[in-house]
Design a protein around this motif. Structure first.
Motif, PDB file in Angstrom:
ATOM      1  N   TRP A 178       0.810  -1.162   0.133  1.00 19.63           N
ATOM      2  CA  TRP A 178      -0.070   0.094   0.051  1.00 19.63           C
ATOM      3  C   TRP A 178       0.845   1.205   0.003  1.00 19.63           C
ATOM      4  O   TRP A 178       0.626   2.342  -0.727  1.00 19.63           O
ATOM      5  N   GLU A 179       1.957   1.311   0.600  1.00 15.62           N
ATOM      6  CA  GLU A 179       2.878   2.621   0.774  1.00 15.62           C
ATOM      7  C   GLU A 179       3.486   2.777  -0.767  1.00 15.62           C
ATOM      8  O   GLU A 179       3.456   3.999  -1.198  1.00 15.62           O
ATOM      9  N   ILE A 180       3.724   1.590  -1.657  1.00 17.37           N
ATOM     10  CA  ILE A 180       4.024   1.649  -2.878  1.00 17.37           C
ATOM     11  C   ILE A 180       2.923   2.284  -3.695  1.00 17.37           C
ATOM     12  O   ILE A 180       3.227   3.070  -4.308  1.00 17.37           O
ATOM     13  N   ILE A 181       1.919   1.987  -3.545  1.00 17.03           N
ATOM     14  CA  ILE A 181       0.851   2.275  -4.275  1.00 17.03           C
ATOM     15  C   ILE A 181       0.508   3.864  -4.132  1.00 17.03           C
ATOM     16  O   ILE A 181       0.306   4.510  -4.751  1.00 17.03           O
ATOM     17  N   GLN A 182       0.469   4.162  -3.020  1.00 13.89           N
ATOM     18  CA  GLN A 182       0.450   5.585  -2.446  1.00 13.89           C
ATOM     19  C   GLN A 182       1.525   6.427  -3.013  1.00 13.89           C
ATOM     20  O   GLN A 182       1.387   7.423  -3.328  1.00 13.89           O
ATOM     21  N   TRP A 183       2.839   5.797  -3.006  1.00 14.87           N
ATOM     22  CA  TRP A 183       3.915   6.595  -3.364  1.00 14.87           C
ATOM     23  C   TRP A 183       3.842   6.933  -4.845  1.00 14.87           C
ATOM     24  O   TRP A 183       4.191   7.989  -5.504  1.00 14.87           O
ATOM     25  N   ALA A 184       3.329   6.055  -5.934  1.00 16.90           N
ATOM     26  CA  ALA A 184       3.509   6.003  -7.241  1.00 16.90           C
ATOM     27  C   ALA A 184       2.575   7.026  -7.948  1.00 16.90           C
ATOM     28  O   ALA A 184       1.304   7.091  -7.302  1.00 16.90           O
ATOM     29  N   ASP A 185       3.056   7.590  -8.850  1.00 19.91           N
ATOM     30  CA  ASP A 185       2.158   8.514  -9.769  1.00 19.91           C
ATOM     31  C   ASP A 185       1.587   7.491 -10.820  1.00 19.91           C
ATOM     32  O   ASP A 185       0.492   7.805 -11.325  1.00 19.91           O
ATOM     33  N   HIS A 186       1.851   6.330 -11.089  1.00 20.17           N
ATOM     34  CA  HIS A 186       1.572   5.535 -12.005  1.00 20.17           C
ATOM     35  C   HIS A 186       1.474   4.101 -11.792  1.00 20.17           C
ATOM     36  O   HIS A 186       2.672   3.578 -11.411  1.00 20.17           O
ATOM     37  N   LEU A 187       0.574   3.371 -11.985  1.00 16.30           N
ATOM     38  CA  LEU A 187       0.157   2.026 -11.512  1.00 16.30           C
ATOM     39  C   LEU A 187       0.281   1.258 -12.693  1.00 16.30           C
ATOM     40  O   LEU A 187      -0.562   1.367 -13.505  1.00 16.30           O
ATOM     41  N   VAL A 188       1.108   0.239 -12.946  1.00 23.94           N
ATOM     42  CA  VAL A 188       1.005  -0.498 -14.143  1.00 23.94           C
ATOM     43  C   VAL A 188       0.593  -2.053 -13.838  1.00 23.94           C
ATOM     44  O   VAL A 188       1.434  -2.763 -12.892  1.00 23.94           O
ATOM     45  N   TRP A 189      -0.441  -2.564 -13.940  1.00 22.89           N
ATOM     46  CA  TRP A 189      -0.917  -3.800 -13.709  1.00 22.89           C
ATOM     47  C   TRP A 189      -0.543  -4.758 -14.716  1.00 22.89           C
ATOM     48  O   TRP A 189      -1.072  -4.645 -16.030  1.00 22.89           O
ATOM     49  N   VAL A 190       0.183  -5.821 -14.417  1.00 22.03           N
ATOM     50  CA  VAL A 190       0.371  -6.918 -15.530  1.00 22.03           C
ATOM     51  C   VAL A 190      -0.104  -8.243 -14.827  1.00 22.03           C
ATOM     52  O   VAL A 190       0.181  -8.723 -13.680  1.00 22.03           O
ATOM     53  N   HIS A 191      -1.052  -8.808 -15.743  1.00 25.86           N
ATOM     54  CA  HIS A 191      -1.572 -10.020 -15.399  1.00 25.86           C
ATOM     55  C   HIS A 191      -2.205 -10.619 -16.487  1.00 25.86           C
ATOM     56  O   HIS A 191      -2.478 -10.478 -17.609  1.00 25.86           O
ATOM     57  N   PRO A 192      -2.560 -12.286 -16.239  1.00 27.80           N
ATOM     58  CA  PRO A 192      -3.091 -13.157 -17.394  1.00 27.80           C
ATOM     59  C   PRO A 192      -4.676 -12.884 -17.155  1.00 27.80           C
ATOM     60  O   PRO A 192      -5.140 -12.443 -16.192  1.00 27.80           O
ATOM     61  N   VAL A 193      -5.281 -13.308 -18.174  1.00 31.83           N
ATOM     62  CA  VAL A 193      -6.855 -13.454 -17.890  1.00 31.83           C
ATOM     63  C   VAL A 193      -6.887 -15.199 -17.914  1.00 31.83           C
ATOM     64  O   VAL A 193      -6.678 -15.795 -18.835  1.00 31.83           O
ATOM     65  N   TRP A 194      -7.590 -15.263 -16.819  1.00 33.48           N
ATOM     66  CA  TRP A 194      -8.109 -16.784 -16.706  1.00 33.48           C
ATOM     67  C   TRP A 194      -9.584 -16.741 -16.403  1.00 33.48           C
ATOM     68  O   TRP A 194     -10.105 -16.136 -15.361  1.00 33.48           O
ATOM     69  N   TRP A 195     -10.232 -17.388 -17.079  1.00 39.96           N
ATOM     70  CA  TRP A 195     -11.728 -17.693 -17.228  1.00 39.96           C
ATOM     71  C   TRP A 195     -12.578 -16.221 -17.248  1.00 39.96           C
ATOM     72  O   TRP A 195     -13.464 -15.867 -16.684  1.00 39.96           O
ATOM     73  N   GLY A 196     -12.003 -15.264 -18.189  1.00 38.67           N
ATOM     74  CA  GLY A 196     -12.378 -13.937 -18.368  1.00 38.67           C
ATOM     75  C   GLY A 196     -11.740 -12.989 -17.228  1.00 38.67           C
ATOM     76  O   GLY A 196     -11.881 -11.685 -17.561  1.00 38.67           O
ATOM     77  N   GLY A 197     -11.410 -13.464 -16.261  1.00 38.43           N
ATOM     78  CA  GLY A 197     -10.897 -12.441 -15.210  1.00 38.43           C
ATOM     79  C   GLY A 197      -9.373 -12.641 -15.000  1.00 38.43           C
ATOM     80  O   GLY A 197      -8.760 -12.969 -15.776  1.00 38.43           O
ATOM     81  N   PHE A 198      -8.949 -11.953 -13.541  1.00 37.13           N
ATOM     82  CA  PHE A 198      -7.701 -12.141 -13.131  1.00 37.13           C
ATOM     83  C   PHE A 198      -7.272 -13.207 -12.233  1.00 37.13           C
ATOM     84  O   PHE A 198      -8.504 -13.717 -11.644  1.00 37.13           O
ATOM     85  N   PRO A 199      -6.330 -13.691 -11.877  1.00 37.93           N
ATOM     86  CA  PRO A 199      -6.220 -14.555 -10.795  1.00 37.93           C
ATOM     87  C   PRO A 199      -6.754 -14.477  -9.488  1.00 37.93           C
ATOM     88  O   PRO A 199      -6.570 -13.349  -9.130  1.00 37.93           O
ATOM     89  N   ALA A 200      -7.160 -15.585  -8.727  1.00 39.49           N
ATOM     90  CA  ALA A 200      -7.735 -15.360  -7.511  1.00 39.49           C
ATOM     91  C   ALA A 200      -6.844 -14.415  -6.442  1.00 39.49           C
ATOM     92  O   ALA A 200      -7.026 -13.657  -5.815  1.00 39.49           O
ATOM     93  N   LEU A 201      -5.474 -14.823  -6.597  1.00 40.43           N
ATOM     94  CA  LEU A 201      -4.615 -14.127  -5.750  1.00 40.43           C
ATOM     95  C   LEU A 201      -4.669 -12.624  -5.901  1.00 40.43           C
ATOM     96  O   LEU A 201      -4.627 -11.859  -4.855  1.00 40.43           O
TER      97      LEU A 201
END
Length: 192
Positions: free
Chosen positions: A67-90
């Protein structure tokens, strides 16, 4: 200097998605951006929001650091696979546990409206697919993007949110993968 947080939602460190995240990081670092990474699979936390919003769970140290990193950042880059139309459970559990009322947004008293507590940030979503991106958009309605972009990030004030689809991964050849990684590295250089 641009402050970028790369949030990797793939649970397998040997996946192509990890290569995608690394390509983006290399491009961003080349241009002098400051980059911090959150690799969700490496965090020690309970992904189950077991009480919903009725009772607050204590955040584990790894979630506090994320959360500290998310608050610190100007720009959030989300990288993930699509599984069953969504993103992984984790990754979904990570979002459930962190993007909480009072942290990412705040309901207004006696109102249907809310305050967006992550205003001023931008985001870029890079999804890997086992189908063409156009097919995922046209025939499935891109549910993972709608959820992450509209229902989470924009809901909390993050905008604009841009998206890149990479696929078909399953049968791709090394040459195609190299082209995708080159494209992602260029996106990193542009802080897209």
């Amino acid at each position: 200097m641009k402050k970028i947080a790369i949030i990797n939602g793939h649970p397998n460190k040997d996946s192509f998605t990890f290569g995608v995240a690394e390509a983006y990081r290399l491009g961003a670092v080349e241009t002098g951006a400051e980059v911090k990474e959150i690799v969700i699979r490496d965090l020690n936390f309970n992904p189950n929001l077991q009480f919903g919003y009725q009772k607050r769970m204590e955040l584990e140290p790894d979630l506090m650091k994320a959360w500290e990193i998310i608050q610190w950042a100007d720009h959030l880059v989300w990288v993930h696979p699509v599984w069953w139309g969504g993103f992984p459970a984790l990754m979904k559990g990570f979002i459930d546990r962190l993007f909480l009322p009072g942290m990412a947004y705040k309901y207004r008293e006696n109102s249907v409206w809310w305050d967006k507590l992550l205003k001023g940030k931008t985001a870029y979503i890079i999804t890997t697919l086992d189908q063409p991106g156009w097919y995922y958009r046209m025939f499935f309605g891109r549910p993972s993007v709608n959820q992450l972009r509209k229902s989470i990030l924009e809901y909390c004030g993050v905008q604009p949110v841009k998206v890149t689809y990479i696929g078909i991964i399953r049968n791709s050849k090394e040459e195609q993968r190299a082209q995708w990684l080159k494209k992602v590295k260029e996106s990193g250089k542009k802080h897209k």
